[in-house]
Design a protein around this motif. Structure first.
Motif, PDB file in Angstrom:
ATOM      1  N   PHE A   1     -41.800 -30.076 -44.558  1.00 35.98           N
ATOM      2  CA  PHE A   1     -42.940 -30.421 -45.105  1.00 35.98           C
ATOM      3  C   PHE A   1     -42.467 -31.369 -46.181  1.00 35.98           C
ATOM      4  O   PHE A   1     -41.701 -31.091 -47.046  1.00 35.98           O
ATOM      5  N   SER A   2     -42.994 -32.578 -46.277  1.00 35.34           N
ATOM      6  CA  SER A   2     -42.480 -33.609 -47.556  1.00 35.34           C
ATOM      7  C   SER A   2     -41.437 -34.301 -47.075  1.00 35.34           C
ATOM      8  O   SER A   2     -40.416 -33.597 -47.309  1.00 35.34           O
ATOM      9  N   LEU A   3     -41.423 -35.622 -47.267  1.00 35.26           N
ATOM     10  CA  LEU A   3     -40.025 -36.527 -47.227  1.00 35.26           C
ATOM     11  C   LEU A   3     -39.153 -35.894 -48.325  1.00 35.26           C
ATOM     12  O   LEU A   3     -38.033 -35.697 -48.052  1.00 35.26           O
ATOM     13  N   LYS A   4     -39.716 -35.747 -49.613  1.00 34.93           N
ATOM     14  CA  LYS A   4     -38.876 -35.482 -50.762  1.00 34.93           C
ATOM     15  C   LYS A   4     -38.173 -34.195 -50.547  1.00 34.93           C
ATOM     16  O   LYS A   4     -36.916 -33.899 -50.548  1.00 34.93           O
ATOM     17  N   ILE A   5     -38.991 -32.873 -49.932  1.00 38.58           N
ATOM     18  CA  ILE A   5     -38.399 -31.872 -49.949  1.00 38.58           C
ATOM     19  C   ILE A   5     -37.371 -31.895 -48.516  1.00 38.58           C
ATOM     20  O   ILE A   5     -36.281 -31.215 -48.680  1.00 38.58           O
ATOM     21  N   THR A   6     -37.690 -32.428 -47.514  1.00 40.58           N
ATOM     22  CA  THR A   6     -36.776 -32.786 -46.610  1.00 40.58           C
ATOM     23  C   THR A   6     -35.438 -33.339 -46.903  1.00 40.58           C
ATOM     24  O   THR A   6     -34.459 -32.854 -46.536  1.00 40.58           O
ATOM     25  N   ILE A   7     -35.790 -34.555 -47.696  1.00 42.05           N
ATOM     26  CA  ILE A   7     -34.274 -35.251 -48.035  1.00 42.05           C
ATOM     27  C   ILE A   7     -33.514 -34.165 -48.967  1.00 42.05           C
ATOM     28  O   ILE A   7     -32.303 -33.937 -48.752  1.00 42.05           O
TER      29      ILE A   7
ATOM     30  N   LEU B   1     -29.112 -28.050 -45.448  1.00 41.98           N
ATOM     31  CA  LEU B   1     -30.037 -26.822 -44.903  1.00 41.98           C
ATOM     32  C   LEU B   1     -30.726 -27.442 -43.639  1.00 41.98           C
ATOM     33  O   LEU B   1     -31.399 -26.558 -43.203  1.00 41.98           O
ATOM     34  N   ILE B   2     -30.572 -28.519 -43.295  1.00 42.47           N
ATOM     35  CA  ILE B   2     -31.297 -29.036 -41.963  1.00 42.47           C
ATOM     36  C   ILE B   2     -30.174 -29.592 -41.046  1.00 42.47           C
ATOM     37  O   ILE B   2     -29.293 -30.225 -41.469  1.00 42.47           O
TER      38      ILE B   2
ATOM     39  N   GLU C   1     -42.230 -20.279 -38.697  1.00 41.74           N
ATOM     40  CA  GLU C   1     -42.226 -21.743 -38.428  1.00 41.74           C
ATOM     41  C   GLU C   1     -42.081 -22.806 -39.370  1.00 41.74           C
ATOM     42  O   GLU C   1     -41.919 -23.730 -39.082  1.00 41.74           O
ATOM     43  N   ARG C   2     -42.183 -22.413 -40.598  1.00 40.79           N
ATOM     44  CA  ARG C   2     -42.061 -23.444 -41.820  1.00 40.79           C
ATOM     45  C   ARG C   2     -40.867 -23.142 -42.417  1.00 40.79           C
ATOM     46  O   ARG C   2     -39.948 -21.934 -42.492  1.00 40.79           O
ATOM     47  N   PHE C   3     -40.301 -24.247 -43.151  1.00 41.80           N
ATOM     48  CA  PHE C   3     -38.930 -24.411 -43.934  1.00 41.80           C
ATOM     49  C   PHE C   3     -39.021 -22.979 -44.739  1.00 41.80           C
ATOM     50  O   PHE C   3     -40.329 -22.903 -45.536  1.00 41.80           O
ATOM     51  N   PRO C   4     -38.239 -22.071 -44.729  1.00 40.57           N
ATOM     52  CA  PRO C   4     -38.249 -20.786 -45.607  1.00 40.57           C
ATOM     53  C   PRO C   4     -38.294 -20.782 -46.935  1.00 40.57           C
ATOM     54  O   PRO C   4     -37.511 -20.233 -47.452  1.00 40.57           O
ATOM     55  N   PHE C   5     -39.076 -21.394 -47.643  1.00 40.44           N
ATOM     56  CA  PHE C   5     -39.361 -20.977 -49.127  1.00 40.44           C
ATOM     57  C   PHE C   5     -40.675 -21.589 -49.453  1.00 40.44           C
ATOM     58  O   PHE C   5     -41.182 -22.195 -48.996  1.00 40.44           O
ATOM     59  N   ASP C   6     -41.204 -20.756 -50.444  1.00 35.42           N
ATOM     60  CA  ASP C   6     -42.685 -20.981 -50.911  1.00 35.42           C
ATOM     61  C   ASP C   6     -42.852 -22.650 -51.324  1.00 35.42           C
ATOM     62  O   ASP C   6     -42.013 -23.000 -52.332  1.00 35.42           O
ATOM     63  N   PHE C   7     -43.505 -23.233 -50.878  1.00 39.34           N
ATOM     64  CA  PHE C   7     -43.931 -24.672 -51.045  1.00 39.34           C
ATOM     65  C   PHE C   7     -43.979 -24.937 -52.309  1.00 39.34           C
ATOM     66  O   PHE C   7     -44.857 -24.589 -53.127  1.00 39.34           O
TER      67      PHE C   7
ATOM     68  N   GLU D   1     -36.159 -27.877 -60.214  1.00 36.98           N
ATOM     69  CA  GLU D   1     -36.477 -26.562 -60.007  1.00 36.98           C
ATOM     70  C   GLU D   1     -36.626 -26.352 -58.287  1.00 36.98           C
ATOM     71  O   GLU D   1     -36.381 -25.259 -57.766  1.00 36.98           O
ATOM     72  N   ILE D   2     -36.826 -27.470 -57.699  1.00 34.54           N
ATOM     73  CA  ILE D   2     -36.850 -27.379 -56.205  1.00 34.54           C
ATOM     74  C   ILE D   2     -35.318 -27.109 -55.692  1.00 34.54           C
ATOM     75  O   ILE D   2     -35.262 -26.339 -54.773  1.00 34.54           O
ATOM     76  N   GLU D   3     -34.504 -27.831 -56.079  1.00 33.88           N
ATOM     77  CA  GLU D   3     -33.107 -27.820 -55.872  1.00 33.88           C
ATOM     78  C   GLU D   3     -32.657 -26.291 -56.040  1.00 33.88           C
ATOM     79  O   GLU D   3     -31.883 -25.834 -55.217  1.00 33.88           O
ATOM     80  N   SER D   4     -33.020 -25.742 -57.234  1.00 33.39           N
ATOM     81  CA  SER D   4     -32.682 -24.466 -57.399  1.00 33.39           C
ATOM     82  C   SER D   4     -33.210 -23.515 -56.480  1.00 33.39           C
ATOM     83  O   SER D   4     -32.537 -22.415 -55.985  1.00 33.39           O
ATOM     84  N   LEU D   5     -34.421 -23.614 -56.048  1.00 28.39           N
ATOM     85  CA  LEU D   5     -34.916 -22.704 -54.973  1.00 28.39           C
ATOM     86  C   LEU D   5     -34.364 -22.913 -53.884  1.00 28.39           C
ATOM     87  O   LEU D   5     -33.998 -22.015 -52.930  1.00 28.39           O
ATOM     88  N   LEU D   6     -33.761 -24.320 -53.591  1.00 27.79           N
ATOM     89  CA  LEU D   6     -33.037 -24.471 -52.134  1.00 27.79           C
ATOM     90  C   LEU D   6     -31.729 -23.840 -52.241  1.00 27.79           C
ATOM     91  O   LEU D   6     -30.937 -23.256 -51.267  1.00 27.79           O
ATOM     92  N   ASP D   7     -31.128 -23.612 -53.260  1.00 25.67           N
ATOM     93  CA  ASP D   7     -29.742 -22.825 -53.601  1.00 25.67           C
ATOM     94  C   ASP D   7     -30.106 -21.342 -53.462  1.00 25.67           C
ATOM     95  O   ASP D   7     -29.018 -20.590 -53.201  1.00 25.67           O
ATOM     96  N   GLU D   8     -31.056 -20.781 -53.383  1.00 25.14           N
ATOM     97  CA  GLU D   8     -31.551 -19.128 -53.172  1.00 25.14           C
ATOM     98  C   GLU D   8     -31.169 -18.573 -51.937  1.00 25.14           C
ATOM     99  O   GLU D   8     -31.084 -19.525 -50.825  1.00 25.14           O
TER     100      GLU D   8
END
Length: 147
Positions: A5-11, A18-19, A126-132, A140-147
């Protein structure tokens, strides 16, 4: 099958490795297709996330050239948009906004269905595994992706 979901999150997720190219993945972007692909040899401003942009440059709505990025970031950018282009050709990208700016999906009452609603109605497996992380800063988003 995973939905992103979201171009930003996907990038940001792609930048972190992760993709991978998976022919069953679906990408859901709340923008027009022409905002991402439009034959001008430029890329959406979010492409600056392939580097470590300052807050002032990260949200610049202007399209950028590959020359605006370092060689390494430009390579990742091209790889990412080739992946998205292939997914789009295969019908695996959902654009939530039509070219005329009208929302693509509407509920029974005629109101636009948002990215949040689609995300919340997608089964967790079925969705990218973190709370949107709506309305969070990129760091903050990048730190969530590091978890």
């Amino acid at each position: 099958m995973m939905k992103y979901f979201s171009l930003k999150i996907t990038i940001l997720a792609y930048k972190k490795g992760l993709i991978e190219s998976n022919p069953s993945d679906t990408f859901i972007f709340s923008c027009r297709r022409s905002r991402v692909f439009n034959n001008d040899s430029k890329y959406p401003g979010y492409s600056r996330f392939f580097e470590n942009p300052t807050p002032e440059t990260a949200y610049n709505p202007d399209r950028i050239s590959l020359s605006d990025l370092s060689p390494e970031a430009a390579k990742k950018c091209v790889e990412f948009f080739e992946l998205i282009h292939l997914a789009d050709q295969q019908g695996r990208v959902i654009w939530l906004t039509k070219e005329d700016g009208i929302p693509t999906f509407r509920d029974k009452g005629g109101d636009a269905i948002s990215l949040v609603e689609i995300y919340q109605n997608t089964p967790p497996n079925e969705r990218f595994p973190f709370d949107f992380p709506f309305a969070r800063k990129t760091s903050e988003i990048e730190s969530l992706l590091d978890e």
